[in-house]
Design a protein around this motif. Structure first.
Motif, PDB file in Angstrom:
ATOM      1  N   ALA A  43       8.391  19.860 -49.025  1.00 20.57           N
ATOM      2  CA  ALA A  43       9.279  20.211 -50.132  1.00 20.57           C
ATOM      3  C   ALA A  43       8.929  19.411 -51.384  1.00 20.57           C
ATOM      4  O   ALA A  43       8.923  19.944 -52.509  1.00 20.57           O
ATOM      5  N   ASN A  44       8.615  18.130 -51.211  1.00 20.66           N
ATOM      6  CA  ASN A  44       8.209  17.318 -52.358  1.00 20.66           C
ATOM      7  C   ASN A  44       6.901  17.821 -52.954  1.00 20.66           C
ATOM      8  O   ASN A  44       6.750  17.918 -54.184  1.00 20.66           O
ATOM      9  N   ARG A  45       5.959  18.184 -52.084  1.00 21.78           N
ATOM     10  CA  ARG A  45       4.683  18.702 -52.589  1.00 21.78           C
ATOM     11  C   ARG A  45       4.871  20.041 -53.287  1.00 21.78           C
ATOM     12  O   ARG A  45       4.167  20.335 -54.272  1.00 21.78           O
ATOM     13  N   ALA A  46       5.806  20.843 -52.812  1.00 22.51           N
ATOM     14  CA  ALA A  46       6.084  22.120 -53.468  1.00 22.51           C
ATOM     15  C   ALA A  46       6.656  21.896 -54.867  1.00 22.51           C
ATOM     16  O   ALA A  46       6.315  22.620 -55.809  1.00 22.51           O
ATOM     17  N   THR A  98       2.722  10.460 -60.448  1.00 22.57           N
ATOM     18  CA  THR A  98       4.072  10.589 -59.915  1.00 22.57           C
ATOM     19  C   THR A  98       4.696   9.211 -59.731  1.00 22.57           C
ATOM     20  O   THR A  98       4.011   8.214 -59.497  1.00 22.57           O
ATOM     21  N   LEU A  99       6.016   9.173 -59.809  1.00 23.23           N
ATOM     22  CA  LEU A  99       6.801   7.982 -59.530  1.00 23.23           C
ATOM     23  C   LEU A  99       7.537   8.195 -58.209  1.00 23.23           C
ATOM     24  O   LEU A  99       7.351   9.216 -57.550  1.00 23.23           O
ATOM     25  N   ARG A 100       8.389   7.278 -57.825  1.00 27.65           N
ATOM     26  CA  ARG A 100       9.010   7.391 -56.514  1.00 27.65           C
ATOM     27  C   ARG A 100      10.299   8.212 -56.523  1.00 27.65           C
ATOM     28  O   ARG A 100      10.806   8.561 -55.460  1.00 27.65           O
ATOM     29  N   GLY A 101      10.834   8.517 -57.692  1.00 24.15           N
ATOM     30  CA  GLY A 101      12.125   9.194 -57.774  1.00 24.15           C
ATOM     31  C   GLY A 101      12.022  10.694 -57.928  1.00 24.15           C
ATOM     32  O   GLY A 101      10.981  11.243 -58.289  1.00 24.15           O
ATOM     33  N   GLY A 102      13.131  11.380 -57.640  1.00 24.26           N
ATOM     34  CA  GLY A 102      13.240  12.809 -57.878  1.00 24.26           C
ATOM     35  C   GLY A 102      12.909  13.687 -56.702  1.00 24.26           C
ATOM     36  O   GLY A 102      12.801  14.910 -56.843  1.00 24.26           O
ATOM     37  N   GLY A 103      12.755  13.100 -55.504  1.00 25.23           N
ATOM     38  CA  GLY A 103      12.408  13.887 -54.330  1.00 25.23           C
ATOM     39  C   GLY A 103      13.543  13.971 -53.333  1.00 25.23           C
ATOM     40  O   GLY A 103      14.691  13.629 -53.630  1.00 25.23           O
ATOM     41  N   CYS A 104      13.218  14.406 -52.112  1.00 16.52           N
ATOM     42  CA  CYS A 104      14.236  14.635 -51.092  1.00 16.52           C
ATOM     43  C   CYS A 104      14.063  13.758 -49.859  1.00 16.52           C
ATOM     44  O   CYS A 104      14.830  13.894 -48.904  1.00 16.52           O
ATOM     45  N   SER A 105      13.102  12.871 -49.832  1.00 20.07           N
ATOM     46  CA  SER A 105      12.878  12.035 -48.656  1.00 20.07           C
ATOM     47  C   SER A 105      13.905  10.909 -48.593  1.00 20.07           C
ATOM     48  O   SER A 105      14.241  10.305 -49.617  1.00 20.07           O
ATOM     49  N   PHE A 143      10.525  10.592 -53.672  1.00 25.18           N
ATOM     50  CA  PHE A 143       9.481  11.591 -53.916  1.00 25.18           C
ATOM     51  C   PHE A 143       8.187  11.179 -53.215  1.00 25.18           C
ATOM     52  O   PHE A 143       7.160  10.905 -53.836  1.00 25.18           O
ATOM     53  N   ASN A 144       8.260  11.138 -51.893  1.00 23.49           N
ATOM     54  CA  ASN A 144       7.099  10.774 -51.086  1.00 23.49           C
ATOM     55  C   ASN A 144       6.189  11.980 -50.908  1.00 23.49           C
ATOM     56  O   ASN A 144       6.621  13.046 -50.472  1.00 23.49           O
ATOM     57  N   LEU A 145       4.901  11.795 -51.180  1.00 22.47           N
ATOM     58  CA  LEU A 145       3.918  12.868 -51.039  1.00 22.47           C
ATOM     59  C   LEU A 145       2.967  12.651 -49.870  1.00 22.47           C
ATOM     60  O   LEU A 145       2.129  13.495 -49.584  1.00 22.47           O
ATOM     61  N   GLY A 146       3.114  11.520 -49.167  1.00 24.05           N
ATOM     62  CA  GLY A 146       2.236  11.215 -48.045  1.00 24.05           C
ATOM     63  C   GLY A 146       2.715  11.853 -46.759  1.00 24.05           C
ATOM     64  O   GLY A 146       3.861  11.657 -46.352  1.00 24.05           O
ATOM     65  N   ASP A 164       7.267  10.130 -42.505  1.00 22.12           N
ATOM     66  CA  ASP A 164       8.330  10.936 -43.118  1.00 22.12           C
ATOM     67  C   ASP A 164       8.397  12.313 -42.455  1.00 22.12           C
ATOM     68  O   ASP A 164       7.414  12.785 -41.860  1.00 22.12           O
ATOM     69  N   ASP A 165       9.540  12.969 -42.549  1.00 20.03           N
ATOM     70  CA  ASP A 165       9.736  14.317 -42.030  1.00 20.03           C
ATOM     71  C   ASP A 165       8.762  15.271 -42.724  1.00 20.03           C
ATOM     72  O   ASP A 165       8.780  15.382 -43.958  1.00 20.03           O
ATOM     73  N   PRO A 166       7.901  15.965 -41.989  1.00 23.05           N
ATOM     74  CA  PRO A 166       6.912  16.851 -42.616  1.00 23.05           C
ATOM     75  C   PRO A 166       7.542  17.903 -43.525  1.00 23.05           C
ATOM     76  O   PRO A 166       6.947  18.280 -44.542  1.00 23.05           O
ATOM     77  N   GLU A 167       8.728  18.376 -43.190  1.00 22.83           N
ATOM     78  CA  GLU A 167       9.378  19.388 -44.019  1.00 22.83           C
ATOM     79  C   GLU A 167       9.785  18.803 -45.374  1.00 22.83           C
ATOM     80  O   GLU A 167       9.712  19.489 -46.399  1.00 22.83           O
TER      81      GLU A 167
END
Length: 249
Positions: free
Chosen positions: A49-52, A20-27, A34-37, A42-45
């Motif tokens: 959403a990024n993990r989904a 994965t790269l850093r773009g394309g997410g909602c954080s 596109f944070n997966l940590g 970061d906001d858990p929700e």
């Protein structure tokens, strides 16, 4: 849609992998986007959403590890549904189709491994502490395949122009292999620039793995593509993932 890249290595068709790269997410910033940590503030929700979104690209939910810079390796195919990051380990392997091994990083080196037959895959978190302690060697042992039959891909990590370290890092590697000094360049005042890619290649070669690919990207220097803890402090995490398809089609 999450931004990802495909590792460029001659893995057999049954072996699937994503970075994965850093773009394309909602954080939002400083975790944009596109944070997966789920451990970086970061906001858990938003993380969920990024993990989904990532999950839509995968055959199953990844085995998320609680990475501790150690050498423990787990069998992702026997995780019994423990996918929530409570398993303390720094590498995972599997022979089971659709079982996804995952490593999260933001400067540490992610290493993917597979055998030429496409029967076993693994992912290892190789920050300098784990690399020096033997996480790659432990992963190779857990895979239980001839090292000469293994392929390795080195994912994005802090590059040799940015990885400034103290003498304790050089000492940790040189204690095990005096040739490790070739991967360090003196800066003066007791500081060194370390090439974590070269150190990983040395360890892999010493273990019998000569087919090594990747190792060209720098998380610090490529701010538009990668998270970097060394560069930004508060930041997100990327994932490096590998699994076996049910067949080679």
């Amino acid at each position: 849609m999450p931004e990802v890249l495909q590792p460029q290595w001659p893995a057999p068709p049954r072996v699937r992998a994503l970075q994965t790269l850093r773009g394309g997410g909602c954080s939002p910033a400083p975790w944009a986007s596109f944070n997966l940590g789920d451990h970086v503030g970061d906001d858990p929700e938003r993380v969920a959403a990024n993990r989904a979104d990532l999950r839509r690209l995968l055959p199953a939910e990844p085995l998320w590890l609680r990475q501790v810079h150690g050498v423990h390796v787990v069998d992702a195919g026997r995780a019994d549904g423990e996918m929530d990051g409570k398993t303390a380990a720094d590498a995972a392997f599997t022979r089971q189709p659709a079982s996804v091994c995952a490593i999260m990083t933001a400067d540490c080196l992610p290493v993917l491994l597979c055998d030429r037959a496409g029967s076993v895959v693994a992912a290892a978190h190789a920050g300098w502490r784990g690399l020096a302690a033997g996480v790659l060697e432990a992963t190779i042992t857990a895979m239980n395949a001839p090292p000469a039959e293994l392929l390795a891909w080195l994912g994005p990590a802090i590059g040799p122009r940015h990885f400034e370290v103290g003498p304790e890092v050089l000492a940790a590697f040189a204690a095990r292999d005096p040739a490790a000094g070739e991967a360090f360049r003196a800066l003066g005042n007791g500081k060194w620039l370390a090439d974590i890619y070269a150190l990983a290649r040395q360890r892999l070669a010493a273990s019998g793995v000569s087919a090594t690919f990747g190792g060209e990207r720098c998380t610090v220097g490529e701010a538009g593509h990668f998270f970097s803890y060394r560069r930004d402090g508060a930041t997100g995490r990327m994932a490096t993932l590998i699994w076996l398809a049910a067949d080679s089609s």
